[in-house]
Scaffold this active site. Sequence first.
Site, short mmCIF file in Angstrom:
data_model
loop_
_atom_site.label_atom_id
_atom_site.label_comp_id
_atom_site.label_asym_id
_atom_site.label_seq_id
_atom_site.Cartn_x
_atom_site.Cartn_y
_atom_site.Cartn_z
N SER A 45 0.80 -1.22 0.00
CA SER A 45 0.00 0.00 0.00
C SER A 45 0.84 1.28 0.00
O SER A 45 0.32 2.35 -0.31
CB SER A 45 -0.94 0.02 1.21
OG SER A 45 -0.20 -0.13 2.40
N ASP A 350 -2.55 8.22 8.13
CA ASP A 350 -3.68 7.45 8.67
C ASP A 350 -3.25 6.45 9.73
O ASP A 350 -4.00 5.53 10.05
CB ASP A 350 -4.40 6.73 7.52
CG ASP A 350 -3.49 5.78 6.77
OD1 ASP A 350 -2.31 5.63 7.16
OD2 ASP A 350 -3.93 5.19 5.76
N HIS A 353 0.27 4.83 6.95
CA HIS A 353 0.96 5.38 5.78
C HIS A 353 1.38 6.83 6.02
O HIS A 353 0.73 7.54 6.79
CB HIS A 353 0.04 5.30 4.56
CG HIS A 353 -0.55 3.93 4.37
ND1 HIS A 353 -1.79 3.58 4.89
CD2 HIS A 353 -0.05 2.83 3.77
CE1 HIS A 353 -2.03 2.31 4.60
NE2 HIS A 353 -0.99 1.82 3.93
#
Length: 379
Positions: A45, A350, A353
């Site tokens: 991600s 968040d 990340h």
Amino acid sequence: MAISSSCWLLKQRLVVGFLFVVVVETGINPLANGCFTSVFSFGDSLTDTGNLLEISLSESKKLPPSAFLPNGRTFFHRPTWRRCDGRLVIDFIAEALGIPFLQASFGAKNRKSVKFEKGLNFAVAGATALNSSFLKGNIGIHDRNTGVSFADELNSFKDLLPYLCSSSSDCKLLLRNSLIVMGEIGGNDYKHAFEQGINMEKIRHLVPLVVDIVSSAINELVELGAVTFLVPGSFPIGCSPDLLTNFQGSNNPSTGCLTWLNQFSQHHNGLLQKELEKLRNHHPDINIVYADYYNTTMRFYHSPKQFGFKETVKACCGSGGPYSYNSSRSCGYPPLKTSCNNPSSYVSWDGIHYTEAANKWLANAVLQELMKTVTCVPH
Ligand SMILES: *[C@@H]1O[C@H](CO)[C@@H](O)[C@H](O)[C@H]1NC(C)=O
Ligand SMILES: *[C@@H]1O[C@H](CO)[C@@H](O)[C@H](O)[C@H]1NC(C)=O
Ligand SMILES: *[C@@H]1O[C@H](CO)[C@@H](O)[C@H](O)[C@H]1NC(C)=O
């Protein structure tokens, strides 16, 4: 496809510190304009620019949080399938090389509008280095994500290659002029293991296996003609709000991070760098640039003001607890539809990340490393 511009990559270790200043200050840099014709990236991600969304759509699954605001609020002003308020490191790399933001590889064959000769992104949010049957069977780790592994990403790349080039020599030329970004990968393997309470000895056994996955993939890509690799190490996971929330304990007083978890990241990075050195010796004609995510981001925690950060271990888009993080509330899903007022003063977007601001510093450091190793001479 035709490769219009070409360049020779020379292995030269020059001191080009001033080039870094040029990139940062003016946005103009010598890597742009045909140094690399394409970029291909792999990972999770931290690098995904749309694959998990495409996969979720194709399987009619719940859309990932990256499909919703406030993700994307800072730069794109709309969600762009990135788990960030703006650009990822891979986006800054593409910008610096003068190529468009990388498109997601998943379904690219069917998206006629997508021009992917300039690169494709195979990274999938949630991807692990090792496959889920191995993680489950050998270590007892349950992969709660997509079940996509690094081998799957590499296989997608090999599947798509015939769409990118037409003969073996054409493909070799394409890959010769491409930058291959290998990760970061392995972060999810470790994160699942820590969160699921696997003991440290077992988790440490994973490290050489993860490193071996990266190393084998590089060998395979070298066979296909790739010559320039950027290989990011692990970031300091002990500074990450998600793991800090999970393992509240005796934090390092000067950084707020958990030393024992950071030592684990350093252990991974040590083995990875040793392996990269072996690969360099084995393939003297290829460029392998290690991207030092660890040391670069540690500076945010040691001297936040220097980078404009006010909050280092608290999430900008999150709620609850000392780190503004709750694993059952993802940024983008209700109720987390809002975020802090000034994301650029936060390191963490968040809780898992980085913010665009942090990614920008990270990308600059990575590009500086790249320029030290790779010089392009148009001919
Ligand atoms: C999973 O990974 C292991 C170890 O790398 C390998 O032996 C096995 O064949 C893989 N399984 C699948 C289903 O890909
Ligand atoms: C990066 O950090 C590690 C651990 O603090 C240290 O041992 C190493 O020398 C640093 N490397 C660089 C290039 O700064
Ligand atoms: C985390 O969020 C869930 C669901 O919103 C809530 O029930 C729970 O109390 C929260 N946990 C903490 C520690 O705030």
